[in-house]
Every structure is written in structure tokens, then in C-alpha cells.
Design an enzyme around this catalytic site. Structure first.
Site: not given
Ligand SMILES: *Cc1c(COP(=O)(O)O)cnc(C)c1O
Length: 419
Positions: A37, A135, A263, A311
Site C-alpha cells: 500500500k 478501527r 529562514y 521545501m
Molecule cells: C499495513 C498493514 C499491514 C502491514 O503492516 P506492517 O506493520 O507494515 O507489517 C498488514 N495488515 C494490514 C491490514 C495493514 O493495513
């Protein structure tokens, strides 16, 4: 002179190595869903996923259907699971591309059933149980009823049952044991009613590296594949970081004692020194909070970031490194000579987690993939290592991962058009 302003070298052989470690921890026969992701935590989802599939990863986990479609368009055919949830306008594309979807409510079940029926497909769903993260996910008390509803849904197929761990300490935390107990309880009841089907999964990286039991038949590691663990857990030293963030010196200036730099003049030269300016900034993943705090590596030595990170053009005191030239490579994360700046070090310095550091490597940063000629050895024995092998060049060159072996029963799970 280096061509890029800022670039990230992504070491695919280190990825292979980490996947080998993960394979070993997971045990032979356990399905690995590699989490890619957020553009593979900033590393580039298509390249990471393509290489991981060659290394025998059975499936991929993403956050959004757009991420799933990006992988599909790149020709990746292994199952892809949207881990969280989809929003309405993502549903059609997700179903058309045979993406597995985490399901967490009766309302969503009805919507997917209806949509799948109209599209003439069977939606593959993983029931997500909230065992304590609070969640997404259905509360355990409602899970069995929802499993019954899924079984009655003509256009839904139960592809898995999952839960997600809250603690960054994995199995070391009491809360994880409680989550496993809650999850197990649902699984036991579901089994009694013969409602269980598909993959059973709970473990993320922290859980996998702390030996969560039971491990079930599928694990979902993310950050460990990128060479990092969420906290100081055993096995962290076995992993190799795969990301190096680099830039170059674009300007050098000798400044006299008392010169304000950056800055708001938060730093003033305490003596005459030499200031190097770097063409990279917080938009590229150099946190603003490194202002007057961080360091970079140049000519194999540490140099302090002085003044505000901006930036685009932070400044570094290189007065103690007289050999620095314009065009010299500068390492913001990674190793130069005997010096290393790790993702964890940067995260700690700015009071965040490693995930946020790699995820914020910006769009302007050119990703360069190096290596990739090694794959993980498929083994039913889970040997003590080495777990990786070098591929012959002609196999390594094109990403022909479809012809390479994968573990577990992934074959069953591939979309039909593959056969
Ligand atoms: C992001 C995620 C993972 C992976 O987690 P890590 O800590 O990066 O290994 C696994 N399961 C779900 C549902 C996630 O959202």
C-alpha cells in the site's frame, strides 16, 4: 556530476534477502501477502510487487482499488487484497479486476452482492473482524451472523477471514494475545457451523517477527520487507534496508563568523565555515523537523543540517570536510563509507515512526532500482539459510514472473484468465 536533484536507490537484492527472512519466519507453506500500500511505503509499488512476485510472494495487499488497478495494469496477476475498505466509487473497478475486498459490515455485504450480481461476477471478500484495533472490522459478536449472510449471498465468495493487530510489539504485547483469543473464538464458532473458507490471517511484520501463534495459513508483512521493523524487535538485524535517499551538493559558500543561515535565521555561523546547499526539501521526504538537528553523509563523513530545512534547499555545514565539491553525492538515508543514517534514526530524531519517513519520499524523487537478479529459493523445508539464489541473466532481465514457481496453493487463487 549526478543527473538527478534527488533520487532513491531501491536495492531489489536487499528486498530478496528480506523476503527470504520473512519466508523463513513464516514457515514453508504459509501464504505471504506482501503489503504494498501507499506505493509500497514510498518504494514504488509496481517495481516492488513485480520483484516480490518473482520471489514467490502469493498475493499483494493494498489500501485502495486504484492501487490494485495500478498493479493489474502493470500485468501483475497474483491475487490482490484491498486491506481496509473500498469507498463506493471504487467498487465497480475493484470487482471487474478480480480484486479481493475486506468486508466489515452488513450494509457493505448487501451493496457488494448487488453490484456483483449486476456485473455478473463473484466478489471475493475477506471478512475483517475487529478483535481490538477498534478501527475497521465487524465486532466479534456480529461476525458469525455476517458469515452466514455471506454464505447465502449468491455473488459473494468468502475468500478469507482476517483481523489486524494493534500493538507495534506484536506477540510481546498482552493486547495481541487477547486479540488472538477473540479472533480464535470467532474462528472456532465459524468452523463449528462450517462457515470458514479461504485464507485465515492476522500477522503483520511485528507479529511475524515476535512469533505470533497460531500463525494461521497466511501472513501480511509490509515494513519488514523494506528492511525495517516498527520497534526494536528480535530479527531486526537480519533485515537489510532497501532504500537510500540521495541528493547532490549544488552550491558551496564560505561564510564568515556570524552569518545567519536559512529562514528565520535559526542558525548563525559560530565561526567561519563552508555551507553546502542541497536541492531537496521537505516535499521530497526530508522532514522540516531535521532543521538544526539532522545530518547527512558527504565524502563518507557526517555533516550537520544547519538552519531550517526548506521545501527545496536545506543547508549543511561542511566546514570540516575541505574536499567537498559541487556535484558530490550526498546521502540523506543510507550508507556512505563507514557511516550510516538509518530510517529509524531519522524517525527518532523527528519524533515519528519509520513508516512515515519512507512514505513521505516525494514524487520529485527519482526511484532507481538496483539489483534484482536474485530470487528467494522456493523450499518446503525452510532451511536455516541461505534463502536466496542468483538467477541467470537471461531469466533475470525481463520481469517474466509468471513462469517462475510460487509457493503454497496460490495457483488456485489466480484469476481464471491465467490458465
Ligand atoms: C499495513 C498493514 C499491514 C502491514 O503492516 P506492517 O506493520 O507494515 O507489517 C498488514 N495488515 C494490514 C491490514 C495493514 O493495513
Amino acid at each position: 556530476m549526478t543527473a538527478y536533484r534527488a533520487w532513491a536507490d531501491i536495492d531489489l537484492d536487499a528486498l530478496t534477502h528480506n523476503l527470504g527472512v520473512i519466508r523463513h519466519k513464516a514457515g514453508a507453506g504459509t501464504r505471504i501477502v506482501l503489503v504494498v500500500k501507499a506505493d509500497a511505503y514510498g518504494h514504488g509499488a509496481v517495481a516492488i510487487a513485480s520483484h516480490a512476485v518473482r520471489c514467490g510472494i502469493a498475493a499483494l495487499g493494498v489500501s485502495t482499488s486504484a492501487e490494485a488497478l495500478e498493479l493489474r495494469s502493470a500485468g501483475i496477476r497474483v491475487p490482490i487484497l484491498v486491506l481496509g475498505t473500498i469507498v463506493d466509487d471504487e467498487a465497480v473497478d475493484a470487482l471487474r479486476c478480480d480484486v479481493h475486498i475486506a468486508l466489515h459490515s452488513g450494509e457493505r455485504r448487501a451493496m457488494l452482492q448487488d453490484l456483483a450480481r449486476r456485473l455478473g461476477v463473484r466478489a471475493k471478500v475477506h471478512l475483517k473482524i475487529d478483535s481490538g484495533l477498534g478501527r475497521l472490522g465487524v465486532l466479534p459478536g456480529r461476525a458469525i451472523e455476517l458469515l452466514r449472510e455471506i454464505r447465502r449471498s449468491s455473488h459473494l465468495e468468502l475468500a478469507g477471514v482476517m483481523t489486524h493487530v494493534s500493538s507495534g510489539e506484536g506477540a510481546f504485547a498482552a493486547s495481541t494475545a487477547e486479540q488472538a483469543r477473540v479472533f480464535d473464538d470467532v474462528l472456532r464458532k465459524a468452523r463449528e457451523e462450517q462457515l470458514l473458507k479461504g485464507w485465515i490471517h492476522m500477522a503483520n511484520s511485528a507479529s511475524l517477527f515476535t512469533g505470533l501463534r497460531p500463525r494461521y495459513d497466511t501472513v501480511r508483512p509490509g515494513i519488514s520487507a523494506y528492511g525495517v521493523l516498527p520497534s526494536d524487535l528480535p530479527g531486526a538485524g537480519d533485515l537489510r534496508p532497501i532504500l537510500s535517499l540521495k541528493t547532490q551538493v549544488v552550491f558551496l559558500k564560505d561564510v564568515p563568523h556570524g552569518t545567519p543561515v536559512g529562514y528565520d535565521s535559526t542558525w548563525t555561523a559560530p565561526h567561519s565555515t563552508r555551507i553546502a546547499t542541497l536541492p531537496v526539501g521537505y516535499n521530497d521526504g526530508v522532514p522540516w523537523r531535521l532543521s538544526n538537528e539532522g545530518a547527512v553523509l558527504v565524502r563518507g563523513q557526517r555533516a550537520r543540517i544547519v538552519g531550517r530545512v526548506s521545501m527545496d534547499y536545506p543547508t549543511v555545514d561542511v566546514g570540516h570536510i575541505p574536499t567537498v565539491h559541487v556535484g558530490d553525492e550526498v546521502t540523506l538515508i543510507g550508507t556512505q563509507g563507514h557511516q550510516t543514517i538509518s530510517v529509524q534514526e531519522v524517525a527518532q530524531q523527528v519524533g515519528t515512526i519509520a513508516y512515515e519517513i519512507t512514505c513521505s519520499v516525494g514524487k520529485r524523487v527519482q526511484r532507481r532500482y538496483v539489483g534484482g537478479e536474485t530470487i528467494v529459493l522456493p523450499s518446503q523445508e525452510a532451511p536455516a539459510g541461505p534463502w536466496t539464489a542468483r538467477l541467470p541473466r537471461d531469466v533475470a532481465a525481463p520481469l517474466e514472473f509468471e513462469s517462475l514457481p510460487t509457493w503454497t496453493d496460490a495457483d488456485e487463487d489466480r484469476p481464471r484468465e491465467r490458465r
